[in-house]
Design an enzyme around this catalytic site. Structure first.
Site, PDB file in Angstrom:
ATOM      1  N   ARG A 285       1.290  -1.189  -0.116  1.00 17.31           N
ATOM      2  CA  ARG A 285       0.018  -0.272  -0.247  1.00 17.31           C
ATOM      3  C   ARG A 285       0.769   1.229   0.352  1.00 17.31           C
ATOM      4  O   ARG A 285       2.129   0.776   0.762  1.00 17.31           O
ATOM      5  CB  ARG A 285      -0.693   0.063   0.850  1.00 17.31           C
ATOM      6  CG  ARG A 285      -2.200   1.499   1.231  1.00 17.31           C
ATOM      7  CD  ARG A 285      -3.355   0.532   2.070  1.00 17.31           C
ATOM      8  NE  ARG A 285      -3.725  -0.195   2.506  1.00 17.31           N
ATOM      9  CZ  ARG A 285      -4.889  -0.528   2.859  1.00 17.31           C
ATOM     10  NH1 ARG A 285      -5.106  -0.044   3.933  1.00 17.31           N
ATOM     11  NH2 ARG A 285      -6.079  -2.175   3.009  1.00 17.31           N
TER      12      ARG A 285
ATOM     13  N   SER B 186      -9.074   0.956   0.543  1.00 15.02           N
ATOM     14  CA  SER B 186      -9.198   0.724   1.882  1.00 15.02           C
ATOM     15  C   SER B 186      -9.781   1.790   2.456  1.00 15.02           C
ATOM     16  O   SER B 186     -10.833   2.344   2.082  1.00 15.02           O
ATOM     17  CB  SER B 186      -9.068  -0.165   3.086  1.00 15.02           C
ATOM     18  OG  SER B 186     -10.417  -0.567   3.692  1.00 15.02           O
TER      19      SER B 186
ATOM     20  N   ASP C   9     -16.662   1.857   4.776  1.00 11.35           N
ATOM     21  CA  ASP C   9     -15.928   1.792   4.743  1.00 11.35           C
ATOM     22  C   ASP C   9     -15.888   1.656   2.913  1.00 11.35           C
ATOM     23  O   ASP C   9     -16.031   0.800   2.445  1.00 11.35           O
ATOM     24  CB  ASP C   9     -14.465   1.639   5.013  1.00 11.35           C
ATOM     25  CG  ASP C   9     -13.909   0.659   4.629  1.00 11.35           C
ATOM     26  OD1 ASP C   9     -14.738  -0.734   3.909  1.00 11.35           O
ATOM     27  OD2 ASP C   9     -12.289   0.167   4.704  1.00 11.35           O
TER      28      ASP C   9
ATOM     29  N   ASP D 294     -13.989  -0.175   0.377  1.00 11.26           N
ATOM     30  CA  ASP D 294     -14.092  -1.084  -0.051  1.00 11.26           C
ATOM     31  C   ASP D 294     -15.012  -1.897   0.960  1.00 11.26           C
ATOM     32  O   ASP D 294     -15.044  -3.530   0.512  1.00 11.26           O
ATOM     33  CB  ASP D 294     -12.508  -1.570   0.237  1.00 11.26           C
ATOM     34  CG  ASP D 294     -11.840  -1.588   1.135  1.00 11.26           C
ATOM     35  OD1 ASP D 294     -11.955  -1.462   2.579  1.00 11.26           O
ATOM     36  OD2 ASP D 294     -10.954  -3.277   0.979  1.00 11.26           O
TER      37      ASP D 294
ATOM     38  N   ASP E 193     -14.635  -3.787   3.507  1.00 10.14           N
ATOM     39  CA  ASP E 193     -14.991  -4.477   4.255  1.00 10.14           C
ATOM     40  C   ASP E 193     -14.372  -3.734   5.868  1.00 10.14           C
ATOM     41  O   ASP E 193     -14.474  -5.183   6.798  1.00 10.14           O
ATOM     42  CB  ASP E 193     -13.411  -5.183   3.844  1.00 10.14           C
ATOM     43  CG  ASP E 193     -11.824  -3.722   4.588  1.00 10.14           C
ATOM     44  OD1 ASP E 193     -12.356  -2.800   4.896  1.00 10.14           O
ATOM     45  OD2 ASP E 193     -10.390  -4.227   4.694  1.00 10.14           O
ATOM     46  N   ARG E 194     -15.133  -2.707   6.369  1.00  4.60           N
ATOM     47  CA  ARG E 194     -14.716  -2.438   7.680  1.00  4.60           C
ATOM     48  C   ARG E 194     -16.463  -1.725   7.483  1.00  4.60           C
ATOM     49  O   ARG E 194     -17.322  -1.575   6.324  1.00  4.60           O
ATOM     50  CB  ARG E 194     -13.606  -1.602   7.959  1.00  4.60           C
ATOM     51  CG  ARG E 194     -12.391  -1.884   7.633  1.00  4.60           C
ATOM     52  CD  ARG E 194     -11.486  -0.870   7.988  1.00  4.60           C
ATOM     53  NE  ARG E 194     -10.074  -0.954   8.122  1.00  4.60           N
ATOM     54  CZ  ARG E 194      -9.666  -1.311   8.959  1.00  4.60           C
ATOM     55  NH1 ARG E 194     -10.016  -0.624  10.100  1.00  4.60           N
ATOM     56  NH2 ARG E 194      -8.332  -1.085   8.811  1.00  4.60           N
TER      57      ARG E 194
ATOM     58  N   GLU F 288     -11.331  -6.757  15.061  1.00  4.96           N
ATOM     59  CA  GLU F 288      -9.990  -6.049  15.194  1.00  4.96           C
ATOM     60  C   GLU F 288     -10.728  -4.573  15.828  1.00  4.96           C
ATOM     61  O   GLU F 288     -11.541  -4.610  15.062  1.00  4.96           O
ATOM     62  CB  GLU F 288      -8.987  -6.127  14.239  1.00  4.96           C
ATOM     63  CG  GLU F 288      -9.622  -5.428  12.884  1.00  4.96           C
ATOM     64  CD  GLU F 288      -8.318  -5.308  11.510  1.00  4.96           C
ATOM     65  OE1 GLU F 288      -7.221  -5.255  11.577  1.00  4.96           O
ATOM     66  OE2 GLU F 288      -8.402  -4.776  10.909  1.00  4.96           O
TER      67      GLU F 288
ATOM     68  N   SER G 199     -10.132  -2.062  15.337  1.00  5.91           N
ATOM     69  CA  SER G 199     -10.402  -0.822  13.716  1.00  5.91           C
ATOM     70  C   SER G 199     -11.703  -1.031  13.027  1.00  5.91           C
ATOM     71  O   SER G 199     -11.146  -1.572  11.902  1.00  5.91           O
ATOM     72  CB  SER G 199      -8.868  -0.608  12.866  1.00  5.91           C
ATOM     73  OG  SER G 199      -8.422  -2.039  12.667  1.00  5.91           O
TER      74      SER G 199
ATOM     75  N   LYS H 248     -12.159  -9.447   7.321  1.00  2.00           N
ATOM     76  CA  LYS H 248     -13.121  -8.718   7.602  1.00  2.00           C
ATOM     77  C   LYS H 248     -13.905  -8.640   6.701  1.00  2.00           C
ATOM     78  O   LYS H 248     -13.590  -8.521   5.742  1.00  2.00           O
ATOM     79  CB  LYS H 248     -12.310  -7.941   8.352  1.00  2.00           C
ATOM     80  CG  LYS H 248     -11.451  -6.913   7.657  1.00  2.00           C
ATOM     81  CD  LYS H 248     -10.954  -5.283   8.132  1.00  2.00           C
ATOM     82  CE  LYS H 248      -9.861  -4.935   7.688  1.00  2.00           C
ATOM     83  NZ  LYS H 248      -8.818  -5.179   6.983  1.00  2.00           N
TER      84      LYS H 248
END
Length: 592
Positions: free
Chosen positions: A74, A176, A333, A335, A337-338, A435, A437, A449
């Site tokens: 990244r 992300s 978010d 993408d 995944d959160r 996690e 975050s 996630k």
């Protein structure tokens, strides 16, 4: 990688001949870039720096390479071997091809999955979709079947597809929740989890061995002409939504709930997929935030595209929810995944839950549903929940009282995914992992996630609690009353200078004397120190950390005599020093 470029000799560029930097190592790297890069925008960026004598910036861009962090490769988009761009993605994919060819004799039968989000940067002519096409092109040119999604997808779809299609590996092009300038290259192994050691280091070695683009690597048109390119979108989306029903326990209640939900996808990929997930659970569609539902690589309505930042970035969602009389907001978010969640309270204010608070709710809910749907003689000892070591210990408290197993891993969902797969392979049942975050995994259909599934599970949990005249916030208090209050504080400091970060952690390791850690912080005495970077743990008889040593990242944990646990670590995806602190009370104990 540490060196400027690599590979064989190339012809000197006219520009370099006219204006040498005087640094042989740097000159070689510039020569390689100008010879290999076929993207006019990024090639021009390096040419301009060379013409203007910007040797320091040239060195910064060309004399180091990308390395795998907690979420793959990244960096910012732009020209240079340490940036995300067409050339570095081609080089990374060539290295992956070389490594996978070595690891799998059936690589060219099983194939490779490629997905992407909606990021892009005009000044570099760089977009996630283009980078995904180039990733596919490298492999198609080598006769590898490629499952390239025909449109943007949530990150969880790639690890899910790797497992469903029995591919050897997969890549998701995404950064992300990072700032708009960034992009990334997230690699998944055949087990559906992100790669861990030794694969990451071996792939980097292979990348170093094949940095010059091969014939065909730049031919992104292969994705339109090769018979080896397949589009898995419809099959994977249908299968994912069907698997999602495994963690749906109250479909009839969902269909008739009076609760309304607002969803924001933060200008990313989430809108269509969250709508489908709500349909799979029997809900009416959540109300989308119109200004944020469609992809926008500039993330134009938020100061940063990270829902973890809380109320300041959820302003449009909360305003819409108030207008629509919706009590719960779910925010994925970019993408998907959160997940962030906000709930309107009786006093008219919004509560934005922390990742640790949501984990307490998810942990309670997933175990409650397991117990409701299993016979009394079901073996609770076969049940597991997981969390990263910097996350709240609330799942540990629930596990101690209820009798199931709790495990913790190093930070980063790649460690959780791998461990979940190990447990499943050994006949264990994993209900929930997280996690702090705001990364959550309900069930085990995906080994990463997943904000899409977490969003709809939140809706079902809130709908069920509504029938009990409880809000999410009220249930959270009940959970703390039953299992013990867990009060945590997490935040970060920005630091853009790696040497400064290193000095900070070395000072902690050599505080009053060489190899001497702090003994107190203000009036609070420190009982134990765990330094995962070096493998030291003073709480163990042999002073060795139980968690695996992680030399490439900084992480020190302080356990105080009063029971507080505080961790300081570097982010694997952003220029941050993060800190995490938590006080855990036994059940029934209130603040004195």
């Amino acid at each position: 990688m540490g060196e400027c470029g690599a590979g064989g000799d190339v012809n000197s560029n006219v520009l370099l001949a006219a204006r040498s930097t005087g640094d042989l190592q740097l000159d070689r790297a510039v020569r390689q870039w100008l010879s290999w890069d076929k993207n006019p925008k990024t090639k021009e960026q390096i040419e301009n720096l060379l013409q203007n004598g910007k040797d320091k910036e040239l060195r910064d861009r060309l004399c180091c390479r990308l390395t795998f962090g907690t979420a793959g490769l990244r960096s910012a988009m732009g020209a240079g071997f340490c940036y995300i761009n067409d050339l570095t993605v081609i080089q990374s994919t060539q290295g992956i091809y070389k490594y996978l060819e070595r690891c799998f004799s059936d690589f060219k039968q099983r194939g490779f999955v490629v997905g992407y989000d909606t990021r892009g940067q005009v000044t570099s002519n760089c977009s996630s979709k283009k980078l995904a096409k180039l990733t596919a092109a490298v492999l198609l040119a080598k006769d590898v079947p490629v499952y390239l999604f025909s449109t943007y997808v949530p990150t969880p779809f790639v690890p899910y597809a790797v497992q469903q299609l029995r591919a050897v590996a997969g890549v998701m092009i995404t950064a992300s929740h990072n700032r708009k300038e960034d992009n990334g290259y997230k690699v998944y192994w055949e087990n559906g989890a992100q790669i861990t050691a030794p694969h990451d280091k071996e792939i980097l070695k292979c990348i170093e061995e094949c940095v010059e683009p091969w014939n065909g690597s730049w031919n992104e048109n292969l994705v339109d002409t090769s018979p080896l390119r397949r589009d898995p979108l419809e099959k994977i989306c249908d299968s994912y939504m069907e698997d999602l029903k495994k963690i749906c326990f109250h479909r009839e209640l969902n269909a008739k709930t009076s609760l309304k939900f607002v969803h924001t996808s933060f200008h990313g990929v989430g809108h269509d997929y969250v709508q489908l997930a709500f349909k799979a659970f029997g809900f009416k569609p959540p109300i989308p935030v119109p200004e944020q539902k469609d992809p926008d690589p500039d993330f134009s309505t938020v100061k940063c595209p990270n829902p973890e930042e809380g109320e300041s970035v959820l302003e449009l969602s909360l305003k819409l929810a108030e207008n629509e009389n919706a009590r719960v907001v779910v925010a994925t978010d970019p993408d998907a995944d959160r997940l962030a969640v906000a709930e309107l309270q009786e006093n008219g204010r919004w509560k934005v839950f922390t990742g640790n608070e949501l984990a307490a709710l998810f942990g309670w809910w997933m175990f409650f549903c397991w117990r409701e749907n299993n016979s009394k003689d079901a073996d609770v000892k076969n049940v597991y929940m997981l969390a990263t070591t910097v996350s709240s210990k609330i799942l540990k408290a629930i596990a101690l009282k209820e009798g199931f197993h709790f495990e913790e891993t190093l930070p980063g969902f790649k460690w959780i995914g791998s461990r979940v797969k190990d447990l499943l392979d050994n006949g264990k049942e994993v209900l929930f992992s997280f996690e702090e975050s705001i990364g959550f995994l309900c069930g085990t259909s995906v080994l990463d996630k997943d904000g899409v599934s977490a969003a709809v599970v939140t809706a079902e949990m809130a709908s069920y609690l509504e029938t009990k005249n409880l809000t999410l916030a009220q249930k959270l208090i009940e959970i703390y009353e039953l299992y013990g209050y867990h009060i945590s504080k997490t935040s970060y400091f920005l630091c853009y200078d790696p040497p400064t970060i290193k000095r900070i952690f070395e000072k902690l390791r050599n505080f009053d004397a060489p190899k001497s850690y702090p003994k107190a912080c203000g009036p609070f005495n420190i009982l134990h120190i765990r330094d995962v970077t070096t493998g030291y743990d003073s709480s163990q008889l042999n002073n060795k950390s139980i968690l695996p040593v992680s030399k490439n990242s900084q992480m020190i944990t302080f356990t105080f005599q009063n029971g507080c646990v505080a961790t300081l670590r570097t982010s694997g995806t952003e220029p941050k020093i993060k800190y995490y602190a938590e006080m855990c009370a036994p059940p029934g104990q209130r603040e004195k």
